[in-house]
Design a protein around this motif. Structure first.
Motif, mmCIF file in Angstrom:
data_model
loop_
_atom_site.group_PDB
_atom_site.id
_atom_site.type_symbol
_atom_site.label_atom_id
_atom_site.label_comp_id
_atom_site.label_asym_id
_atom_site.label_seq_id
_atom_site.Cartn_x
_atom_site.Cartn_y
_atom_site.Cartn_z
ATOM 1 N N MET A 166 -19.470 -0.531 1.358
ATOM 2 C CA MET A 166 -19.279 -0.144 -0.051
ATOM 3 C C MET A 166 -20.595 0.392 -0.618
ATOM 4 O O MET A 166 -21.658 -0.184 -0.375
ATOM 5 N N ASN A 167 -20.527 1.465 -1.370
ATOM 6 C CA ASN A 167 -21.714 2.021 -2.002
ATOM 7 C C ASN A 167 -22.326 0.999 -2.946
ATOM 8 O O ASN A 167 -21.623 0.304 -3.676
ATOM 9 N N ARG A 168 -23.672 0.941 -2.944
ATOM 10 C CA ARG A 168 -24.327 -0.100 -3.732
ATOM 11 C C ARG A 168 -24.111 0.096 -5.231
ATOM 12 O O ARG A 168 -24.102 -0.878 -5.994
ATOM 13 N N TYR A 169 -23.923 1.341 -5.665
ATOM 14 C CA TYR A 169 -23.702 1.579 -7.083
ATOM 15 C C TYR A 169 -22.313 1.102 -7.505
ATOM 16 O O TYR A 169 -22.140 0.525 -8.588
ATOM 17 N N VAL A 170 -21.327 1.349 -6.645
ATOM 18 C CA VAL A 170 -19.984 0.844 -6.938
ATOM 19 C C VAL A 170 -19.983 -0.676 -6.949
ATOM 20 O O VAL A 170 -19.374 -1.320 -7.819
ATOM 21 N N PHE A 171 -20.675 -1.277 -5.980
ATOM 22 C CA PHE A 171 -20.780 -2.729 -5.926
ATOM 23 C C PHE A 171 -21.472 -3.266 -7.177
ATOM 24 O O PHE A 171 -21.045 -4.276 -7.762
ATOM 25 N N ALA A 172 -22.545 -2.596 -7.621
ATOM 26 C CA ALA A 172 -23.280 -3.053 -8.798
ATOM 27 C C ALA A 172 -22.418 -2.956 -10.051
ATOM 28 O O ALA A 172 -22.412 -3.872 -10.891
ATOM 29 N N LEU A 173 -21.671 -1.871 -10.206
ATOM 30 C CA LEU A 173 -20.798 -1.733 -11.370
ATOM 31 C C LEU A 173 -19.692 -2.770 -11.372
ATOM 32 O O LEU A 173 -19.313 -3.302 -12.418
ATOM 33 N N ARG A 174 -19.164 -3.089 -10.169
ATOM 34 C CA ARG A 174 -18.118 -4.105 -10.093
ATOM 35 C C ARG A 174 -18.664 -5.467 -10.497
ATOM 36 O O ARG A 174 -18.023 -6.212 -11.256
ATOM 37 N N MET A 175 -19.861 -5.820 -10.010
ATOM 38 C CA MET A 175 -20.463 -7.095 -10.400
ATOM 39 C C MET A 175 -20.770 -7.116 -11.895
ATOM 40 O O MET A 175 -20.591 -8.147 -12.563
ATOM 41 N N ALA A 176 -21.245 -5.981 -12.450
ATOM 42 C CA ALA A 176 -21.543 -5.924 -13.879
ATOM 43 C C ALA A 176 -20.281 -6.115 -14.706
ATOM 44 O O ALA A 176 -20.291 -6.816 -15.729
ATOM 45 N N ARG A 177 -19.168 -5.508 -14.259
ATOM 46 C CA ARG A 177 -17.912 -5.664 -14.985
ATOM 47 C C ARG A 177 -17.439 -7.110 -14.946
ATOM 48 O O ARG A 177 -17.019 -7.663 -15.973
ATOM 49 N N GLN A 178 -17.490 -7.745 -13.775
ATOM 50 C CA GLN A 178 -17.049 -9.130 -13.663
ATOM 51 C C GLN A 178 -17.901 -10.052 -14.526
ATOM 52 O O GLN A 178 -17.393 -10.958 -15.199
ATOM 53 N N ASP A 179 -19.220 -9.813 -14.536
ATOM 54 C CA ASP A 179 -20.092 -10.668 -15.334
ATOM 55 C C ASP A 179 -19.868 -10.448 -16.823
ATOM 56 O O ASP A 179 -19.926 -11.396 -17.612
ATOM 57 N N ALA A 180 -19.609 -9.194 -17.229
ATOM 58 C CA ALA A 180 -19.352 -8.931 -18.643
ATOM 59 C C ALA A 180 -18.085 -9.631 -19.116
ATOM 60 O O ALA A 180 -18.029 -10.149 -20.235
ATOM 61 N N LEU A 181 -17.065 -9.669 -18.262
ATOM 62 C CA LEU A 181 -15.832 -10.362 -18.633
ATOM 63 C C LEU A 181 -16.007 -11.869 -18.624
ATOM 64 O O LEU A 181 -15.368 -12.583 -19.398
ATOM 65 N N ARG A 182 -16.898 -12.357 -17.757
ATOM 66 C CA ARG A 182 -17.100 -13.795 -17.663
ATOM 67 C C ARG A 182 -17.940 -14.321 -18.832
ATOM 68 O O ARG A 182 -17.673 -15.390 -19.362
ATOM 69 N N ALA A 183 -18.970 -13.575 -19.229
ATOM 70 C CA ALA A 183 -19.854 -13.995 -20.326
ATOM 71 C C ALA A 183 -19.511 -13.174 -21.568
ATOM 72 O O ALA A 183 -20.222 -12.247 -21.946
ATOM 73 N N LYS A 184 -18.399 -13.494 -22.209
ATOM 74 C CA LYS A 184 -17.916 -12.684 -23.328
ATOM 75 C C LYS A 184 -18.836 -12.765 -24.543
ATOM 76 O O LYS A 184 -19.007 -11.778 -25.266
ATOM 77 N N GLY A 185 -19.420 -13.922 -24.799
ATOM 78 C CA GLY A 185 -20.308 -14.051 -25.948
ATOM 79 C C GLY A 185 -21.536 -13.179 -25.830
ATOM 80 O O GLY A 185 -21.897 -12.436 -26.760
#
Length: 659
Positions: free
Chosen positions: A1-20
């Motif tokens: 997996m491209n590292r940029y796609v992987f980074a965006l996926r992790m950023a999206r998951q973290d943004a949804l997890r830490a809503k505040g």
């Protein structure tokens, strides 16, 4: 997996997890973008309505605009940067697992930068949409039911603003990304904290040089560059203090032994962890410095308007202008309907030398003047030469003047703000301008005249018979220019004034058609409240970010305090101490940084007269001490209390790690 796609996926998951935390970052980036977008749309709409716009901005306007944009980006970076730093500390173990699975430093940096790009892009889109919607609402409600419209959106400026918002988020994540790329993987997996980095000695020196240069630009630059010199000096001072803030935070740690326990621990912790304390202090400092400079300049400018104010009518009297032409009769009837039973004084006038010509043929716009010597400064005139008697004189002067009344009854012209005419007579000249040359139509000599005391804001009152004679011999028209309401007959209420204003708008766009003299009624209180509220919101946001980061970083310290028998409220007191230290230091630095530019800008703002006929004065300085005291004491206390209120009082339990 491209590292940029992987980074965006992790950023999206973290943004949804830490809503505040996500909502906080979106607000910090999106709100400034929304404000800038709304201002751009409103200006474009106003220019389009004016027909052709205001032209290209000057070099000074472009420079000031560039500085404002740079300060907005700096403020966003300083506010959002600590939030991304909190995110890195919170995700430290996840990032360490990525590194342990074969990820290199660039992969860790990509993950953090992806968060900045993702949140910055979303905030830019949301802020732009809110800004356009807010501009549409303001344009709709600012000028009555029909609004300003049609709404004109400068899409190029909006696109640049969106890129600015996305870039601000990415730029705010740069320093946290560098820290993530250099993290000690073993220490992160073991739960150990990394020691703080060494401070760069060159930054405080560079900051001090910039502060001195900013002081010089503020004090001396206003002589040549006027307001732009003060703005340039303020920007240099703020940037210099931003560079020197880490050293200032470290230096304040030396005061810790003299403070009570919660403050001592908070100051020592802040000085030891400059990387997370200094950005919040710098963000507060920049915001408070700007508010301080704006408040001093605005208060001084307001004080100048108050000093130079001169009543155009006697207090309590009113004057309603009517349009000339076919609508004159309808407007007079509408005034009588809005003021039933109120005696109206028709103000018939002769055209004066400063009248406005509404036709292309200037020969049809003759002007009447008298050969007299002016006595005193020129003042604003509410009406040209008035044709009337004692009733009109009482309306304009606000009192019965026997000398003026007897002169008018005797057929003499009453002149104001002039020296007594020679031999008690004046010469009337009727002229018009064409091709930048004055042409004389008629000259009438030996008109009886007297000079009177007072300033009714008209050049002269001509008896009705003399006015008719001038109209017959010189061809100057006599027309009803306005209707007056004498304060002795009726005091126009605010409701009646609003009703009259709405009525007169149907006959034209003259915003000053209805004038009721109530004295100086402006207030700087609302502006002071808005400045204080904006500063308090920024201080509170930066304080909560910094205290949240400190709470996540100082969890082992809290465990140690519990192990040695600290009471549960110690954690809340420690958080309040951190909040007071960060907010107090930032506010005090901001007041110190904005004081000199604010005082300097009063010179170009207030050293020259704005109102015609006002008494000369020097530079006016008015410091809003109440606002500065609130920023120095009240806002830090409120920030400390709020930080303590959102912090749990229970200390974390100690967990022993085997081995």
């Amino acid at each position: 997996m491209n590292r940029y796609v992987f980074a965006l996926r992790m950023a999206r998951q973290d943004a949804l997890r830490a809503k505040g935390r996500t909502a906080l970052v979106l607000a910090m980036i999106g709100l400034p973008i929304g404000v800038v977008t709304a201002l751009a749309v409103l200006r474009s709409t106003a220019d389009a309505e004016a027909g052709g716009g205001s032209g290209a901005p000057s070099a000074a306007e472009s420079a000031v605009l560039a500085m404002i944009v740079a300060m907005v980006v700096l403020e966003v970076v300083l506010l959002a940067g600590p939030a991304f730093m909190v995110d890195v500390r919170r995700r430290r173990r996840d990032l360490a697992l990525v590194a342990a699975s074969g990820g290199a430093g660039r992969h860790l940096r990509a993950v953090v930068l992806a968060s900045g790009l993702l949140l910055g892009g979303i905030a830019a889109l949301a802020g732009t949409g809110l800004g356009i919607a807010a501009a549409a609402l303001v344009a709709r409600t600012s000028s009555g039911p029909d609004g300003v419209g049609p709404l004109t959106v400068p899409w190029t400026a909006v696109a640049v603003t969106m890129l600015l918002g996305a870039g601000s988020g990415l730029f705010a994540a740069l320093v946290p990304a560098r820290q993530a790329g250099r993290m000690d993987v073993v220490a992160a997996l073991a739960g150990r904290r990394e020691p703080p980095g060494r401070a760069r000695r060159g930054l405080p020196i560079a900051g001090g040089v910039l502060v001195l240069a900013g002081l010089a630009a503020s004090l001396e630059g206003v002589r040549v560059l006027r307001e732009f010199g003060a703005a340039l000096g303020a920007a240099a001072i703020i940037v210099g203090l931003v560079l020197a803030t880490p050293w200032i935070v470290e230096a304040t740690g030396r005061l810790a032994p003299r403070l009570p326990l919660p403050l001592r621990l908070a100051v020592r912790d802040g000085a030891r962890n400059r990387a997370r304390t200094a950005p919040a202090v710098a963000a507060i400092m920049a915001a408070v410095a700007g508010v301080t400079a704006l408040a001093i300049g605005g208060a001084s400018d307001f004080r100048q308007r108050q000093v130079e104010y001169r009543a155009a009518l006697p207090h309590g009297s009113a004057l309603i202008r009517v349009p000339q032409g076919k609508d004159e009769g309808a407007a007079a009837a509408a005034i009588r309907r809005d003021l039933p039973g109120v005696p109206l004084v028709p103000m018939r006038t002769l055209p004066g030398p400063w009248g406005e010509c509404l036709t292309a043929d200037t020969s049809k716009c003759p002007a009447l003047s008298f050969s007299v010597e002016r006595d005193g400064a020129q003042t604003d005139e509410i009406l040209p030469i008035v044709a009337g008697g004692a009733r009109e004189a009482r309306m304009l002067l606000g009192r019965d003047d026997p000398a003026v009344a007897s002169a008018l009854d005797a057929g003499k012209i009453v002149l104001f703000r002039v020296r007594p005419p020679d031999h008690g007579t004046v010469t009337a000249a009727v002229t018009y301008w064409d091709d930048d040359k004055e042409h004389t139509v008629a000259t009438i000599k030996d008109l009886p005249a007297v000079a009177a005391q007072g300033d009714p804001h008209v050049p002269a009152i001509v008896p009705p018979k003399v006015a008719e004679m001038l109209a017959a011999k010189a061809g100057v028209p006599v027309r009803t220019d306005a209707y007056g309401v004498d304060r002795a007959d009726h005091r126009v209420t605010k409701a009646e004034e609003a009703r009259l204003t709405r009525t007169m708008r149907t006959f034209g766009n003259d915003a000053s058609a209805v004038r009721v003299e109530r004295g100086f009624t402006e207030s700087f209180g609302n502006i002071t409240l808005m400045l204080g509220a904006a500063a308090a919101a920024l201080v509170l946001g930066a304080t909560l970010i910094a205290t949240g980061l400190a709470a996540a970083d100082a969890r082992p310290d809290m465990q140690t305090l519990r192990a040695v028998g600290a009471r549960p409220r110690t954690r809340r007191l420690l958080t309040m101490g951190r909040g007071a230290f960060i907010a107090g230091l930032g506010c005090w630095l901001g007041i110190a940084g904005g004081l000199v530019p604010g005082l300097a800008v009063t010179r170009p703002l207030t050293d020259s007269l704005e109102e015609t006929g006002a008494a000369p004065h020097g530079t006016i300085v008015d410091i809003p001490w109440l606002l500065l005291i609130a920023l120095a004491i009240g806002v830090p206390l409120v920030a400390a209390c709020v930080a303590g209120a959102v912090t749990g009082g229970r200390l974390p339990a100690v967990r022993r790690t085997p081995g």
